[in-house]
Scaffold this motif. Structure first.
Motif, PDB file in Angstrom:
ATOM      1  N   MET A  73     -19.930 -50.284 -58.048  1.00  0.00           N
ATOM      2  CA  MET A  73     -19.018 -49.906 -56.970  1.00  0.00           C
ATOM      3  C   MET A  73     -19.789 -49.894 -55.651  1.00  0.00           C
ATOM      4  O   MET A  73     -20.898 -49.400 -55.594  1.00  0.00           O
ATOM      5  N   ARG A  74     -19.204 -50.469 -54.629  1.00  0.00           N
ATOM      6  CA  ARG A  74     -19.894 -50.573 -53.355  1.00  0.00           C
ATOM      7  C   ARG A  74     -19.159 -49.705 -52.333  1.00  0.00           C
ATOM      8  O   ARG A  74     -17.948 -49.694 -52.272  1.00  0.00           O
ATOM      9  N   TYR A  75     -19.916 -48.988 -51.553  1.00  0.00           N
ATOM     10  CA  TYR A  75     -19.315 -48.057 -50.616  1.00  0.00           C
ATOM     11  C   TYR A  75     -19.754 -48.371 -49.198  1.00  0.00           C
ATOM     12  O   TYR A  75     -20.901 -48.725 -48.950  1.00  0.00           O
ATOM     13  N   CYS A  89     -29.574 -46.615 -51.939  1.00  0.00           N
ATOM     14  CA  CYS A  89     -28.814 -47.449 -52.866  1.00  0.00           C
ATOM     15  C   CYS A  89     -29.762 -48.128 -53.837  1.00  0.00           C
ATOM     16  O   CYS A  89     -30.983 -48.065 -53.689  1.00  0.00           O
ATOM     17  N   ASN A 117     -28.646 -53.320 -56.382  1.00  0.00           N
ATOM     18  CA  ASN A 117     -27.434 -54.085 -56.099  1.00  0.00           C
ATOM     19  C   ASN A 117     -26.768 -53.665 -54.791  1.00  0.00           C
ATOM     20  O   ASN A 117     -25.703 -54.177 -54.444  1.00  0.00           O
ATOM     21  N   ASP A 163     -25.742 -50.531 -54.220  1.00  0.00           N
ATOM     22  CA  ASP A 163     -24.743 -49.505 -54.538  1.00  0.00           C
ATOM     23  C   ASP A 163     -25.358 -48.109 -54.541  1.00  0.00           C
ATOM     24  O   ASP A 163     -26.441 -47.893 -55.108  1.00  0.00           O
ATOM     25  N   TYR A 164     -24.623 -47.157 -53.950  1.00  0.00           N
ATOM     26  CA  TYR A 164     -25.009 -45.750 -54.001  1.00  0.00           C
ATOM     27  C   TYR A 164     -24.311 -45.081 -55.174  1.00  0.00           C
ATOM     28  O   TYR A 164     -23.152 -45.396 -55.473  1.00  0.00           O
ATOM     29  N   ASP A 165     -24.988 -44.173 -55.807  1.00  0.00           N
ATOM     30  CA  ASP A 165     -24.374 -43.401 -56.880  1.00  0.00           C
ATOM     31  C   ASP A 165     -23.690 -42.193 -56.256  1.00  0.00           C
ATOM     32  O   ASP A 165     -24.354 -41.260 -55.799  1.00  0.00           O
ATOM     33  N   TYR A 224     -26.863 -54.110 -47.847  1.00  0.00           N
ATOM     34  CA  TYR A 224     -25.433 -54.045 -48.203  1.00  0.00           C
ATOM     35  C   TYR A 224     -24.596 -54.100 -46.933  1.00  0.00           C
ATOM     36  O   TYR A 224     -25.105 -53.931 -45.823  1.00  0.00           O
TER      37      TYR A 224
END
Ligand SMILES: [Fe+2]
Length: 242
Positions: free
Chosen positions: A1-3, A129, A132, A134-136, A164
């Motif tokens: 999931m990308r934020y 991040c 990839n 992505d941040y958790d 990102y």
């Protein structure tokens, strides 16, 4: 999931250290350093530039490893916090878990006050991040806090984060930090990587140049890439009074 990262409201919240002016000043300094074509030296500060000037063979393949810059007494420039900070992170200096497969980074440094006195028992939060981009946000992967030791030193085992896309466009790889001496104000900033960094097949020079938030004064000094991992150094200088 990308934020998406770094929203407007957090921009205001992220300047509670009161260093927006110093951020602008330091950005200008960074641009000057780039114009001189000394990106690595710039990341290591004036002392490293002076050392390099004193070593004429430094650019002919015999260049010594970068050194941790001496304390300048200048506050580390602040940046925005972004929306993805989570309180109550685990107390840990090792962020490597089985799910983390990125380019390894062993980062260390010292936290000083503006008189260059090391600051023991200073809280440092790191969040970033993954490989990839992505941040958790559901857990605490690549998040943690620690306290500096009796010498004001910290160590972090992590990875180089991926670039990102977010609210501020394409972000160069960066590590978010919050630094706070007991009873002092919180410094919120972001750490970046030299143009020469090699990770994920990405062009760090292009990514750094395109990042609207990047501040060259907050560039980690990287050495080697031995065994697929980098060693990095970054010292913080913070105020201790509100
Ligand atoms: Fe970010």
């Amino acid at each position: 999931m990308r934020y998406a990262d770094e929203t407007g409201p957090d921009d205001a919240a992220g300047t509670q250290h009161g260093s927006r002016r110093s951020f602008i000043r330091s950005t200008s300094a960074g641009v000057t350093a780039v114009a001189l074509g000394a990106s690595v030296a710039a990341s290591a500060g004036p002392s490293a530039q002076a050392a390099e000037a004193a070593a004429p063979g430094a650019r002919r393949g015999t260049r010594p490893l970068a050194v941790t810059p001496a304390c300048s007494g200048q506050e580390t420039p602040a940046s925005i916090e972004g929306p993805l900070f989570k309180p109550n992170s685990p107390a840990r200096s090792d962020l490597i878990t089985p799910a983390i497969q990125g380019v390894r980074l062993d980062l260390s440094g010292v936290v000083y006050d503006t008189s260059c006195k090391p600051l023991p028992e200073t809280l440092i939060e790191f969040w970033q991040c993954d490989q990839n981009g992505d941040y958790d946000t559901s857990g605490f992967s690549l998040r943690g806090h620690q306290y500096t030791d009796s010498r004001g030193a910290y160590q972090l085992r992590t990875i180089i984060p991926r670039d990102y896309w977010g609210r501020w466009g394409q972000r160069a790889p960066h590590i978010h930090t919050r630094v706070q001496a007991s009873g002092g104000p919180v410094l919120i900033t972001q750490l970046y990587f030299p143009d020469s960094t090699q990770a994920y097949g990405r062009d760090f020079a292009a990514l750094n140049a395109a990042d609207r938030l990047l501040n060259r004064a907050c560039t980690i000094s990287l050495t080697g890439q031995e065994g697929g991992r980098y060693t990095g150094a970054f010292d913080f200088v913070i105020t201790t009074t509100v």
